[in-house]
Motif scaffolding. Structure first.
Motif, PDB file in Angstrom:
ATOM      1  N   VAL A   1       0.838  -1.194   0.000  1.00  0.00           N
ATOM      2  CA  VAL A   1       0.000   0.000   0.000  1.00  0.00           C
ATOM      3  C   VAL A   1       0.877   1.249   0.000  1.00  0.00           C
ATOM      4  CG1 VAL A   1      -1.746   1.326   1.259  1.00  0.00           C
ATOM      5  CG2 VAL A   1      -1.876  -1.168   1.202  1.00  0.00           C
ATOM      6  N   PHE A   2       0.635   2.115  -0.995  1.00  0.00           N
ATOM      7  CA  PHE A   2       1.263   3.428  -1.019  1.00  0.00           C
ATOM      8  C   PHE A   2       0.287   4.348  -0.296  1.00  0.00           C
ATOM      9  CE2 PHE A   2       2.969   1.281  -4.847  1.00  0.00           C
ATOM     10  CZ  PHE A   2       4.316   1.308  -4.513  1.00  0.00           C
TER      11      PHE A   2
ATOM     12  N   TYR B   1      -6.398   2.416  -6.073  1.00  0.00           N
ATOM     13  CA  TYR B   1      -5.307   2.847  -6.960  1.00  0.00           C
ATOM     14  C   TYR B   1      -3.996   2.950  -6.183  1.00  0.00           C
ATOM     15  CZ  TYR B   1      -2.942   5.549 -10.644  1.00  0.00           C
ATOM     16  OH  TYR B   1      -2.074   5.979 -11.631  1.00  0.00           O
ATOM     17  N   HIS B   2      -4.095   2.987  -4.863  1.00  0.00           N
ATOM     18  CA  HIS B   2      -2.910   3.052  -4.008  1.00  0.00           C
ATOM     19  C   HIS B   2      -2.471   1.667  -3.526  1.00  0.00           C
ATOM     20  CE1 HIS B   2      -4.339   7.204  -3.835  1.00  0.00           C
ATOM     21  NE2 HIS B   2      -3.144   7.565  -3.396  1.00  0.00           N
TER      22      HIS B   2
ATOM     23  N   PRO C   1       1.107  -2.202 -11.921  1.00  0.00           N
ATOM     24  CA  PRO C   1      -0.345  -2.353 -11.995  1.00  0.00           C
ATOM     25  C   PRO C   1      -0.969  -2.310 -10.605  1.00  0.00           C
ATOM     26  CG  PRO C   1       0.736  -4.470 -12.314  1.00  0.00           C
ATOM     27  CD  PRO C   1       1.833  -3.444 -12.241  1.00  0.00           C
ATOM     28  N   THR C   2      -2.052  -1.588 -10.451  1.00  0.00           N
ATOM     29  CA  THR C   2      -2.699  -1.477  -9.149  1.00  0.00           C
ATOM     30  C   THR C   2      -3.955  -2.339  -9.084  1.00  0.00           C
ATOM     31  OG1 THR C   2      -4.170   0.355  -9.721  1.00  0.00           O
ATOM     32  CG2 THR C   2      -1.918   0.925  -9.060  1.00  0.00           C
ATOM     33  N   VAL C   3      -4.485  -2.508  -7.892  1.00  0.00           N
ATOM     34  CA  VAL C   3      -5.719  -3.278  -7.704  1.00  0.00           C
ATOM     35  C   VAL C   3      -6.884  -2.599  -8.420  1.00  0.00           C
ATOM     36  CG1 VAL C   3      -7.407  -4.023  -5.969  1.00  0.00           C
ATOM     37  CG2 VAL C   3      -4.960  -4.308  -5.526  1.00  0.00           C
TER      38      VAL C   3
ATOM     39  N   THR D   1       1.674  12.716  -1.335  1.00  0.00           N
ATOM     40  CA  THR D   1       0.614  13.272  -2.176  1.00  0.00           C
ATOM     41  C   THR D   1      -0.332  12.140  -2.606  1.00  0.00           C
ATOM     42  OG1 THR D   1       2.178  14.914  -3.045  1.00  0.00           O
ATOM     43  CG2 THR D   1       0.120  14.622  -4.273  1.00  0.00           C
ATOM     44  N   VAL D   2      -1.614  12.442  -2.652  1.00  0.00           N
ATOM     45  CA  VAL D   2      -2.597  11.444  -3.110  1.00  0.00           C
ATOM     46  C   VAL D   2      -2.436  11.286  -4.629  1.00  0.00           C
ATOM     47  CG1 VAL D   2      -5.039  10.870  -3.329  1.00  0.00           C
ATOM     48  CG2 VAL D   2      -4.206  12.050  -1.273  1.00  0.00           C
ATOM     49  N   VAL D   3      -2.318  10.051  -5.091  1.00  0.00           N
ATOM     50  CA  VAL D   3      -2.242   9.800  -6.547  1.00  0.00           C
ATOM     51  C   VAL D   3      -3.634   9.497  -7.085  1.00  0.00           C
ATOM     52  CG1 VAL D   3       0.163   9.078  -6.629  1.00  0.00           C
ATOM     53  CG2 VAL D   3      -1.569   7.399  -6.053  1.00  0.00           C
ATOM     54  N   MET D   4      -3.869   9.882  -8.327  1.00  0.00           N
ATOM     55  CA  MET D   4      -5.202   9.763  -8.919  1.00  0.00           C
ATOM     56  C   MET D   4      -5.220   8.884 -10.169  1.00  0.00           C
ATOM     57  SD  MET D   4      -7.410  11.448  -7.122  1.00  0.00           S
ATOM     58  CE  MET D   4      -7.529  12.732  -5.879  1.00  0.00           C
TER      59      MET D   4
END
Length: 202
Positions: free
Chosen positions: A93-94, A127-128, A153-155, A198-201
């Protein structure tokens, strides 16, 4: 005279045999004692390791116990992802720290926490999350092995690109935004957490 010599040799041989036998028994007894001591210690070591593993919380549990992740934990609860992130995993988890959420436009977090925004919030949070356990050394190696950038690749389904800026790992999201990993390898029983600024989108 010959008989006397033969008798002396026989006595010496017998004495040597007895001594060797005695030493052999002592060595065997010593080995048995050492083996017994090891067998007695080993279960204690095993139990201690198992105990330590049990004491290590899940990703949600670890995050909930860290004051830097209070906003993230509230978001995970609002999205109904607690059970998922408490699962077997493993996950990487990021995790955005509280200050990362504060960078978002005013009212964004409050809006995302509303029931009607659950689907959007779930997409952002997943996405994190990456399936599998990847410690910092794994991420850096993957970047180096792939000519300076590595697509993860993210969940959620979309990907994040990891790269290096000096000694810092930078994540670039699908919208071109960037985030820096500011804390690495926070261990959990079902994976690992890396804190980001920072939150990634997606």
């Amino acid at each position: 005279m010959k008989n006397t010599i033969f008798m002396m040799l026989a006595i010496i041989g017998l004495t040597t045999t007895v001594a060797c036998g005695s030493n052999g028994k002592k060595e065997k007894a010593k080995t048995e004692v050492e083996t017994e001591e090891i067998s007695q210690v080993a279960p204690d070591i095993k139990e201690e390791v198992v105990s330590q593993e049990k004491e290590l919380g899940t990703i949600v549990g670890v995050a909930a116990g860290n004051e830097n992740f209070t906003t993230l934990v509230a978001a995970v609860k609002a999205a109904g992802l607690v059970e998922t992130l408490n699962g077997t995993g493993p996950f990487t988890v990021f995790a955005p720290v509280n200050a990362a959420f504060e960078k978002l436009p005013e009212g964004t977090v409050d809006g995302l926490l509303k029931p009607e925004s659950k689907e959007q919030l779930t997409g952002i949070l997943t996405y994190h999350v990456v399936s599998g356990k990847f410690v910092a050394a794994d991420v850096v190696k993957a970047i180096s092995d792939n000519n300076g950038s590595f697509v993860i690749p993210t969940v959620q389904g979309s990907s994040i690109t990891a790269s290096l800026d000096g000694e810092n790992v930078i994540l670039t999201d699908a919208k071109g935004g960037t985030s820096k990993i500011i804390m690495t390898d926070v261990a959990a029983s079902n994976g690992v957490i890396h804190a980001i600024d920072t939150v990634v989108m997606p």
